[in-house]
Design an enzyme around this catalytic site. Structure first.
Site, PDB file in Angstrom:
ATOM      1  N   SER A 147      -4.186 -10.301   7.635  1.00  0.00           N
ATOM      2  CA  SER A 147      -2.489 -10.653   7.441  1.00  0.00           C
ATOM      3  C   SER A 147      -2.250 -11.896   8.288  1.00  0.00           C
ATOM      4  CB  SER A 147      -1.809  -9.434   8.129  1.00  0.00           C
ATOM      5  OG  SER A 147      -0.442  -9.751   8.294  1.00  0.00           O
ATOM      6  N   TYR A 160       1.896  -2.989  13.021  1.00  0.00           N
ATOM      7  CA  TYR A 160       1.296  -3.679  11.696  1.00  0.00           C
ATOM      8  C   TYR A 160       0.282  -5.021  12.412  1.00  0.00           C
ATOM      9  CZ  TYR A 160       0.689  -5.963   7.356  1.00  0.00           C
ATOM     10  OH  TYR A 160       0.473  -6.714   6.139  1.00  0.00           O
TER      11      TYR A 160
HETATM   12  P1  NAP Z   1       1.571  -2.573  -2.016  1.00  0.00           P
HETATM   13  O1  NAP Z   1       1.800  -3.370  -3.143  1.00  0.00           O
HETATM   14  O2  NAP Z   1       2.533  -1.689  -1.164  1.00  0.00           O
HETATM   15  O3  NAP Z   1       0.360  -1.540  -2.141  1.00  0.00           O
HETATM   16  C1  NAP Z   1      -0.153  -0.868  -1.255  1.00  0.00           C
HETATM   17  C2  NAP Z   1      -1.397  -0.080  -1.666  1.00  0.00           C
HETATM   18  O4  NAP Z   1      -2.030   0.849  -0.674  1.00  0.00           O
HETATM   19  C3  NAP Z   1      -0.805   0.803  -2.898  1.00  0.00           C
HETATM   20  O5  NAP Z   1      -1.988   0.935  -3.986  1.00  0.00           O
HETATM   21  C4  NAP Z   1      -0.872   2.192  -2.388  1.00  0.00           C
HETATM   22  O6  NAP Z   1      -0.882   3.319  -3.101  1.00  0.00           O
HETATM   23  C5  NAP Z   1      -1.947   2.287  -1.258  1.00  0.00           C
HETATM   24  N1  NAP Z   1      -1.961   3.111  -0.122  1.00  0.00           N
HETATM   25  C6  NAP Z   1      -0.948   3.129   0.850  1.00  0.00           C
HETATM   26  N2  NAP Z   1      -1.277   4.350   1.738  1.00  0.00           N
HETATM   27  C7  NAP Z   1      -2.408   4.734   1.350  1.00  0.00           C
HETATM   28  C8  NAP Z   1      -3.286   5.784   1.761  1.00  0.00           C
HETATM   29  N3  NAP Z   1      -3.140   6.326   2.734  1.00  0.00           N
HETATM   30  N4  NAP Z   1      -4.381   6.213   0.945  1.00  0.00           N
HETATM   31  C9  NAP Z   1      -4.615   5.317  -0.143  1.00  0.00           C
HETATM   32  N5  NAP Z   1      -4.040   4.409  -0.882  1.00  0.00           N
HETATM   33  C10 NAP Z   1      -2.875   4.006  -0.013  1.00  0.00           C
HETATM   34  O7  NAP Z   1       0.900  -3.479  -0.900  1.00  0.00           O
HETATM   35  P2  NAP Z   1       0.531  -5.122  -1.027  1.00  0.00           P
HETATM   36  O8  NAP Z   1       1.427  -6.077  -0.663  1.00  0.00           O
HETATM   37  O9  NAP Z   1      -0.410  -5.376  -2.109  1.00  0.00           O
HETATM   38  O10 NAP Z   1      -0.603  -4.980   0.299  1.00  0.00           O
HETATM   39  C11 NAP Z   1      -2.100  -4.797   0.038  1.00  0.00           C
HETATM   40  C12 NAP Z   1      -2.615  -5.048   1.461  1.00  0.00           C
HETATM   41  O11 NAP Z   1      -2.602  -6.514   1.873  1.00  0.00           O
HETATM   42  C13 NAP Z   1      -2.131  -4.270   2.629  1.00  0.00           C
HETATM   43  O12 NAP Z   1      -3.136  -4.186   3.443  1.00  0.00           O
HETATM   44  C14 NAP Z   1      -1.262  -5.138   3.446  1.00  0.00           C
HETATM   45  O13 NAP Z   1      -1.043  -4.919   4.582  1.00  0.00           O
HETATM   46  C15 NAP Z   1      -1.777  -6.549   3.064  1.00  0.00           C
HETATM   47  N6  NAP Z   1      -0.990  -7.935   3.030  1.00  0.00           N
HETATM   48  C16 NAP Z   1      -0.089  -7.955   2.256  1.00  0.00           C
HETATM   49  C17 NAP Z   1       0.694  -9.072   2.183  1.00  0.00           C
HETATM   50  C18 NAP Z   1       2.159  -9.175   1.488  1.00  0.00           C
HETATM   51  O14 NAP Z   1       2.597 -10.374   1.848  1.00  0.00           O
HETATM   52  N7  NAP Z   1       2.361  -8.466   0.512  1.00  0.00           N
HETATM   53  C19 NAP Z   1       0.217 -10.055   3.133  1.00  0.00           C
HETATM   54  C20 NAP Z   1      -0.915  -9.811   4.013  1.00  0.00           C
HETATM   55  C21 NAP Z   1      -1.524  -8.844   3.954  1.00  0.00           C
HETATM   56  P3  NAP Z   1       0.296   4.226  -3.950  1.00  0.00           P
HETATM   57  O15 NAP Z   1       0.600   3.326  -5.129  1.00  0.00           O
HETATM   58  O16 NAP Z   1      -0.223   5.376  -4.298  1.00  0.00           O
HETATM   59  O17 NAP Z   1       1.285   4.130  -2.792  1.00  0.00           O
HETATM   60  C1  GCO Z   2       6.177  -8.763   7.649  1.00  0.00           C
HETATM   61  C2  GCO Z   2       5.319  -9.018   6.562  1.00  0.00           C
HETATM   62  C3  GCO Z   2       4.093  -9.230   6.732  1.00  0.00           C
HETATM   63  C4  GCO Z   2       3.357  -9.655   5.514  1.00  0.00           C
HETATM   64  C5  GCO Z   2       1.920 -10.267   5.930  1.00  0.00           C
HETATM   65  C6  GCO Z   2       1.880 -11.479   6.218  1.00  0.00           C
HETATM   66  O1  GCO Z   2       7.072  -8.050   7.726  1.00  0.00           O
HETATM   67  O2  GCO Z   2       6.089  -9.805   8.458  1.00  0.00           O
HETATM   68  O3  GCO Z   2       5.518  -7.619   5.766  1.00  0.00           O
HETATM   69  O4  GCO Z   2       3.559  -8.631   7.821  1.00  0.00           O
HETATM   70  O5  GCO Z   2       3.172  -8.567   4.476  1.00  0.00           O
HETATM   71  O6  GCO Z   2       1.222  -9.396   6.229  1.00  0.00           O
HETATM   72  O7  GCO Z   2       0.397 -11.861   6.282  1.00  0.00           O
END
Ligand code: NAP
Ligand code: GCO
Length: 266
Positions: A147, A160
């Site tokens: 992240s 986080y």
């Molecule tokens: P999301 O749409 O909320 O998807 C999260 C996924 O994780 C879902 O498939 C959820 O399953 C699963 N999950 C959560 N808790 C779990 C558990 N205990 N066991 C098994 N599965 C679990 O999130 P996203 O935005 O795609 O993020 C995916 C990853 O990227 C995360 O690690 C997040 O921190 C990271 N990330 C996101 C962003 C962003 O801007 N979106 C940026 C940087 C990093 P269910 O569908 O069953 O709930």
């Molecule tokens: C926040 C965001 C983030 C992003 C992501 C950034 O509240 O600042 O949710 O942490 O999802 O991980 O890289």
């Protein structure tokens, strides 16, 4: 060397955790397009069934499982089941994650622990279950979804940021400890990506204007836009493929330039 072939994932078995939607699903679709057989898990049966429909609509024959990534015994059973039904895992993406946006002084230790459990302990648990098969096969790729918060802090995301900072170091440690077994462990650090996790930060205001945080991200990002899940596809295929065989312990930030930018001058 056939350079284009080195990006192929033909014949590879991939497990992408939490790939029922969002970033995980985009990465799974990219892996399938590159030739891999994709397996994913998520936390509920309904979420799994919805995801399987979405994969099918995209022409991807995904293998879906319900498994809580924090439950070590369940994860061991999942990896054994995938070995039996699909094959030994060549590529693992530790993607499942949660966030709780609560000011630190208001956050309970229980909430803090929950975030650390899903975002940091679980990648340890899943990697630990998968690495022996990779050693047996003589190669392996692990990609940890980090992240901006692996590098930066901000108000309300103490747990986080602690977890994602830790995940960056777990990445480097897996590289250090298992690199000699031809296992490459790298991270992807997405910038701000439009998914359900960030939906509350993009909600339109009652007067139809953009959310203040949305405006803040637009100004902080040299690309002047939110990332789309598709922006992660190429980087993930690269880190899963032979094209990255000498890339190890690296965090590839896919952030439209956020980390390079000091901010707009007054
Ligand atoms: P999301 O749409 O909320 O998807 C999260 C996924 O994780 C879902 O498939 C959820 O399953 C699963 N999950 C959560 N808790 C779990 C558990 N205990 N066991 C098994 N599965 C679990 O999130 P996203 O935005 O795609 O993020 C995916 C990853 O990227 C995360 O690690 C997040 O921190 C990271 N990330 C996101 C962003 C962003 O801007 N979106 C940026 C940087 C990093 P269910 O569908 O069953 O709930
Ligand atoms: C926040 C965001 C983030 C992003 C992501 C950034 O509240 O600042 O949710 O942490 O999802 O991980 O890289």
């Amino acid at each position: 060397m056939d350079i284009m072939k080195s990006f192929s994932l033909e014949g590879k078995v991939a497990l992408i955790t939490g790939a029922s939607h969002g970033i995980g699903m985009a990465i799974a679709n990219a892996f399938a397009a590159a030739g891999a057989t994709v397996c994913f898990n998520c936390s509920s049966e309904s979420s799994k069934l919805r995801a399987l429909e979405a994969y099918k609509a995209n022409g991807v024959d995904a293998h879906g499982y319900v498994c809580d990534v924090c439950d070590e015994e369940a994860v061991k059973a999942l990896v054994a089941q995938i070995k039996e039904e699909v094959g030994i895992i060549d590529i693992l993406v530790n993607n499942a994650g949660i966030i709780k946006r609560i000011p630190m002084l208001d956050m309970s230790a229980e909430d803090f622990r929950k975030v650390i459990d899903v975002d940091l302990n679980a990648p340890f648990i899943v990697s630990k279950a998968v690495i022996p098969g990779m050693i047996e096969k003589g190669h392996g790729k692990i990609i940890n979804i980090c992240s901006m918060m692996s590098e930066l802090g901000r108000e309300t995301v103490s747990a986080y940021a602690a977890a994602k900072g830790g995940l960056k170091m777990l990445t480097r440690n897996i590289c250090s400890e298992y690199g000699e077994y031809n296992i490459q462990c790298n991270g992807i650090g997405p910038g701000y990506i439009a998914t359900s996790q960030t939906a509350p930060l993009r909600e339109r205001q009652p007067d139809g204007s953009r959310h203040p945080f949305d405006q803040f991200i637009m100004a902080k990002t040299p690309a002047a836009r939110w990332g789309e899940t598709e922006d992660l596809m190429g980087p993930a295929v690269f880190l899963a493929s032979d094209a990255s065989n000498f890339v190890n312990g690296h965090i590839l930030y896919v952030d439209g330039g956020i980390l390079a930018y000091f901010g707009k001058q007054p």
